[in-house]
Design an enzyme around this catalytic site. Structure first.
Site, mmCIF file in Angstrom:
data_model
loop_
_atom_site.group_PDB
_atom_site.id
_atom_site.type_symbol
_atom_site.label_atom_id
_atom_site.label_comp_id
_atom_site.label_asym_id
_atom_site.label_seq_id
_atom_site.Cartn_x
_atom_site.Cartn_y
_atom_site.Cartn_z
ATOM 1 C CG HIS A 68 -1.946 1.127 1.148
ATOM 2 N ND1 HIS A 68 -3.266 0.909 0.829
ATOM 3 C CD2 HIS A 68 -1.831 2.459 1.336
ATOM 4 C CE1 HIS A 68 -3.921 2.061 0.837
ATOM 5 N NE2 HIS A 68 -3.060 3.026 1.136
ATOM 6 C CG HIS A 125 -1.167 6.947 -1.827
ATOM 7 N ND1 HIS A 125 -2.347 7.071 -2.522
ATOM 8 C CD2 HIS A 125 -1.459 6.258 -0.692
ATOM 9 C CE1 HIS A 125 -3.325 6.489 -1.827
ATOM 10 N NE2 HIS A 125 -2.805 5.997 -0.707
ATOM 11 C CD GLN A 143 -7.088 10.891 -2.205
ATOM 12 O OE1 GLN A 143 -5.930 10.516 -2.152
ATOM 13 N NE2 GLN A 143 -7.957 10.655 -1.229
ATOM 14 C CG HIS A 193 -7.705 4.110 0.293
ATOM 15 N ND1 HIS A 193 -7.085 3.528 -0.785
ATOM 16 C CD2 HIS A 193 -6.815 4.997 0.822
ATOM 17 C CE1 HIS A 193 -5.861 4.047 -0.904
ATOM 18 N NE2 HIS A 193 -5.675 4.934 0.055
ATOM 19 C CD GLU A 196 -6.759 6.754 5.474
ATOM 20 O OE1 GLU A 196 -5.657 7.196 5.819
ATOM 21 O OE2 GLU A 196 -7.134 6.704 4.284
ATOM 22 C CG ASP A 220 -0.793 5.332 3.398
ATOM 23 O OD1 ASP A 220 -1.115 5.412 2.196
ATOM 24 O OD2 ASP A 220 -1.509 5.763 4.304
ATOM 25 C CD1 TRP A 258 -3.271 12.571 3.703
ATOM 26 C CD2 TRP A 258 -2.083 12.342 1.826
ATOM 27 N NE1 TRP A 258 -4.119 12.773 2.648
ATOM 28 C CE2 TRP A 258 -3.429 12.640 1.478
ATOM 29 C CE3 TRP A 258 -1.147 12.157 0.798
ATOM 30 C CZ2 TRP A 258 -3.860 12.744 0.159
ATOM 31 C CZ3 TRP A 258 -1.582 12.267 -0.521
ATOM 32 C CH2 TRP A 258 -2.918 12.557 -0.842
#
Length: 427
Positions: free
Chosen positions: A59, A61, A154, A212, A215, A311, A317
């Site tokens: 996982h 991005h 997203q 996802h 979350e 992630d 983030w």
């Protein structure tokens, strides 16, 4: 004559003094002690150190990685500000810059023995710029990294205009996996509808699913239940993954006692992201403050395949990280309180064999017939590897050496004491 022979290696399952023979990129023999009469073009003495299958990140991005500070920093540290910040950054993205950042991260990954990555790529923008860029990255890194791409809406596949068509176009271009973000849709009902729709698209196209899921700190965010139901209804058992599932941290125990068997029966795997889950969750709490990671040991005890992902690395983030999956496992065992010897080894599995199952990697492992893709760690076993976030001495992909680091042994200048240390317990 074989291509490569590794001797005196420890393996993650506890075997020591092992020899591994490699021919044409495949492991041909794994034997305790020396291989009688073996001759090799190259022989590597592992020195009793741990030879592990390469690390796997199920996982990530990559379209956002190494963009920290562009156009600004996430001051609140929340998931929602990160999403908003990504929305500010998207109009400024160029394919060349995105590709260069992703390739740089892949360099980092190789240095850390991370040779398989599942990356979600945003499909909300009708231009699909990020999709095209990461498909190019996938092609360039194919000789040394298995990069699997997830079509990830997203902004919500139903919430954003053209979300469904954009996702389908991304799949048509060659993206591997169907993704989603049901908890970010406008309503709980829309979220459930998105799960149903996206699983149907995956079933129709013969694709894997990685959603996802929940979350959130909201214990009523229960899309993992819908995901498990749809996996069974559509015959997708073993092909579906729920990522994050942080709401489970806040759910009542009675509901979870029903939920865990449902997830196990559906064959849905779960990926927790320890570094990011504990950073983004609980932001609305005072004290006690929730840490937000899903129920890892309980899921494992229910026979659910659980893996850990990184992630984010230096993006809207999360402003830290280096592609080190041992750092991920290290944080995971602390947050999940998996401090027994068994628990620590389970955390090592979460960034190796369990993660490989999530990605459906073929030829993974250290057994005859598997790819000779492994990493030699400056540690004597899996527990020590996590404790030390062990130095990667050598990294191989199908028998080809990709990277190496000299053994770390800090020098000391202390009267009457050793001249160097290795941080190993001696008793």
């Amino acid at each position: 004559m074989i291509d490569l022979l590794i001797t005196n290696a420890a393996l993650p399952d506890g075997r020591t003094g092992m020899s591994i023979a490699v021919q044409n990129g495949k492991i041909t023999e794994v034997t305790e002690g020396p291989i009688t009469g073996a001759q090799a073009h190259e022989t590597v003495d592992a020195g009793g150190y741990l030879l592990s299958p390469h690390f796997v990140d199920p996982h990530f991005h990559m379209d956002a990685t190494l963009s920290y500070g562009l156009p600004r920093v996430n001051e609140s540290g929340t998931l929602l500000e990160g999403i908003a910040l990504w929305g500010e950054l998207k109009p400024l993205l160029t394919a060349d810059a995105l590709i260069e950042r992703a390739l740089t991260y892949c360099d980092w990954a190789v240095a850390k023995g991370l040779l398989a990555i599942r990356s979600h790529v945003d499909t909300s923008d009708a231009s699909l710029l990020a999709v095209d860029a990461l498909l190019e990255v996938k092609k360039q890194v194919a000789p040394y990294i298995d990069l699997q791409l997830v079509a990830f809406p997203q902004d919500g596949v139903l919430r954003s205009q053209g979300g469904v068509e954009n996702l389908k176009r991304a799949l048509d271009k060659g993206v591997d996996v169907v993704g989603g973000i049901p908890h970010f849709e406008r309503t709980m009902a829309e979220g459930a509808a998105s799960v149903k729709l996206l699983c149907e698209i995956a079933a129709e196209r013969g694709k894997l699913v990685d959603m996802h899921c929940d979350e959130s700190d909201d214990p009523l965010s229960r899309h993992i239940e819908t995901l498990a139901f749809e996996a069974q209804r559509l015959g997708l058992q073993g092909r579906v993954n729920g990522s994050h599932c942080t709401s489970m941290h806040s759910m009542d125990n009675y509901y979870v006692s029903k939920l865990l068997p449902l997830i196990a029966e559906s064959g849905v795997s779960v990926v927790a992201n320890p570094l990011i889950n504990i950073t983004l969750q609980g932001r609305h709490d005072t004290y006690p403050k929730r840490r937000g990671m899903t129920r890892v040991p309980e899921l494992m005890a229910a026979s659910v395949n659980v893996a850990f992902g990184h992630d984010c690395v230096m993006d809207p983030w999360y402003g830290m990280g280096s592609g080190d999956m041992l750092e991920v496992a290290h944080m995971g065992l602390h947050v999940a309180q998996m401090t027994s010897q068994k628990g620590i080894r389970q955390c090592f599995d979460a960034v190796t064999v369990n993660a490989a199952k999530v990605m459906h990697l073929e030829g993974y492992g250290i057994e005859p017939g598997c790819d000779a893709s492994f990493v030699l760690l400056q540690a004597r076993d899996a527990v020590e590897a996590i404790r030390l976030r062990a130095n990667r001495l050598k990294v191989w992909k199908k028998g080809t050496l990709l990277g190496e680091t000299t053994e770390v042994a800090p020098a000391l200048k202390l009267s009457g004491r050793p001249t160097s240390v290795k941080f190993f317990q001696t008793n």
